[in-house]
Scaffold this active site. Sequence first.
Site, PDB file in Angstrom:
ATOM      1  CB  CYS A 372      19.585  41.272 -10.599  1.00 33.64           C
ATOM      2  SG  CYS A 372      20.086  42.680  -9.592  1.00 33.64           S
ATOM      3  CG  HIS A 430      22.175  38.996  -7.373  1.00 38.12           C
ATOM      4  ND1 HIS A 430      21.697  39.411  -8.599  1.00 38.12           N
ATOM      5  CD2 HIS A 430      21.913  37.664  -7.299  1.00 38.12           C
ATOM      6  CE1 HIS A 430      21.181  38.378  -9.234  1.00 38.12           C
ATOM      7  NE2 HIS A 430      21.296  37.314  -8.478  1.00 38.12           N
ATOM      8  CG  ASP A 453      18.959  34.818  -8.918  1.00 35.62           C
ATOM      9  OD1 ASP A 453      18.347  35.653  -9.620  1.00 35.62           O
ATOM     10  OD2 ASP A 453      20.154  34.952  -8.610  1.00 35.62           O
TER      11      ASP A 453
END
Length: 818
Positions: A372, A430, A453
């Site tokens: 991530c 995250h 994202d």
Amino acid sequence: MNMYTSGFILMTVSIDRCLGVASPVWYRNNRPTLLARKVCLSLCINPILHVLLRKDFKAKVWRLRGSLHRKLSLKPAVPQKQNDSAINLSLTHSRPHYRTEGLNLKYTNLEQRTNHRKHDTERLGSKFLVVRRGLPFKVTLLFEDRGYNPNKEKLIFTVFLGKSSVSFPATFSMHQSQSQWSALIQPGDIQSRSLSVHIVTPPDACIGLHTLHVQILSPYQSHTYNIAEFILLFNPWSRDDTVYLPSEEHREEYLKNEFGSVYMGTPQNMVSRSWVFGQFEEGILEICLNLLQLSPQHMRNQQKDYLNRWDPVYVSRVVCAMINCKDDRGVLKGNWSGDYSTGMNPSQWTGSADILRRWARSQFKPVCHGQCWVYAAVMCTVMRVLGIPTRVVTNFNSAHDTNANLIIEEFYSEKGEKLQLTQDSIWNFHVWVECWMARPDLGYGFDGWQVLDPTPQERSEGVFCCGPCPVKAIKKKRLDMMYDTPFVFAEVNADIHTIILNNNCEVNRAVDASRIGSLICTKGVGVELPENITSTYKVPKDPMTRYSALNRSGPREEGIAHWGNFVVAVSSDLKSKTLLQNLIQWFNQVSSCMIYFEGGMKSVEITMMIPKLPTIGESISITVTIVNKEKTVKTVKENINAQAKEYNLSPMATFWEEHRRIQMGPYEVKDIQHQILYSQYAKALVGDNLVNLAVVVEDEATQDRGLATEEFNIVSPRITIQVANEYNIVKNVEQSGLIIFTNPLPVPMSGYMMTIEGIGLIEGEIQSELPILQPAKTIEKVFTFTPKASGLKMLQASLVSRDHTNIRGFKTIQVKPV
């Protein structure tokens, strides 16, 4: 025919007549008729060819052609069709043009130094002219024999993007509209043989590689020249641009800063990882434009894609999907398996430029591997290159709610072992990005930071991407706003239901409404410290709404309490437990809401604390506090359990556990000490050195159970970097540095490779193998570097072992110009 043709024909006729008079008999009998015809024909053709090849004849033809163009209203020449599959980003030269008697363009000066300084693009490392929309740029035209005469000539400019084009004349008007393409000639721009023209780009122009043509119209000619290719970007300096960012300080940080920090670990023990965005590295701009060219949107309909590139919402979604390779020829391939033999361990990446260059060199095949924070950091680079202010954001305790019910369930055994019984998960952290833009598509009140994202988790309109989702919509709970607001809202607002199971039956449930999204942060503006931005996502919850925070919220009253769409039943009475369970079963069958039974420990309170967050090599100290809140003697069982885990996965197998029976007197408080040795956890740690710790306490008399949990990360040691004379570092002057590292482990360190790198400071990398380092011993390594660019730069050092253990350090330095 001209005089030469006439002379040769008259001479031939005279010779023919002379022979006929002087020798009539011979002439009639021997005259070669066929030969005479050939001679006459050749005499006619030769002067005709001579005339056609004369330059003044060609000039007359070009003037006649221009006159016909004007009379028939013919359009200017259209450039050849471009290959849109990928931009050929090499400079092109103008085609040669025939010189005519009219106005001829000899050379075009794109005034790159002036334009780049004016448009804040001089550091982007491109050979092309790079400008920002909504701001004019200057082009100077140099003519051959004479200068531009506005009374005789007219200039028509045409800008091409793909097959789309827009044409506009050069005018002397000072009141041109700034909302459309135009060309302005200002007083003093006309020189003896040159002309300066200011090309005005609208603030909503489409970004990308454009081609600029100019057509010269006069009474005697009409010529079209391909004079330039230029790259147009978003403009956060322009008030009329939808990415306008008012603060210069924020533009410096979120657009022009090459270096940043990505925050990882846990809220209690945050770890800062340095990252080089590298948006000004040579060739990166062209790679980012190729990313747009290779997107599925462009492949399906090139013209539609070009026309949508005015919109940062559209562009950001395209980039978000192209950073991962789930649906396309994206940049990065994800890997969370722990086996990175087919590529790079994600923790070893230090910057975006290396990843983007590898992608381009491989003919746009995905680079292995990303997680991530790598996805987010690479996307941050691409968006900053395109001109959209962007920052990297970390959400600690981030929920992945697969069934969209805003509930994440965690299951524990009666021994404190965390069980993997659900698709939902909680990531310790995250990382995503926020991009700054207006949202006219959503109406008033949703401009500003937007969540995007690129980590492939769930599909958005059939594609693995997420956002842009307005941060303001998350805070206002406007789940109807585009894009993907419910998913992002759950990531920062879901509730955790912690359940203890005994023989697959639920014996305890606790609800924690505050752990998810407990800390959201980004790098601070102008400082190397985190900025807490949690309040931009959510209003702090009233502690009174927390019915249980893993037995840390104090005593609860018996009965049924309503909370949102859920009802929490609380009881410590064994006789009423069966009745409540029957009621719950019936109510859940007939009602749209759910009732959960919570067997609380009203008589015993449990807390768990780690007095000192451990550094790798040290023992982990744990204190469990049990309070008997009744006047009777109690016997309780304590089961404590430790499991290693990856940041985005459920814990692995138990690597340490202890079990005790404890006698407690009336109102007694007991502190129970535990210790996990380095030898017990060293081989179990993975990834980011995260540990899930849980303790279950059971009252033997009532069989009631309570749970306390904690997830923490063990801190890795840091490398120290020192630079000699660090406050007087000058470009192109050799400097020296020193790497210092001390072995914190109780065992020798071996098999480590040391790497030193720094964009603009070191060409490539400096690598050396670390000798065996005994416990508590220190190694020092001297290195030299020569800065090739001025400004703020970063030195990075890392130690990587064969088992992928990664130890890092960095230092920022200021390089002065010569």
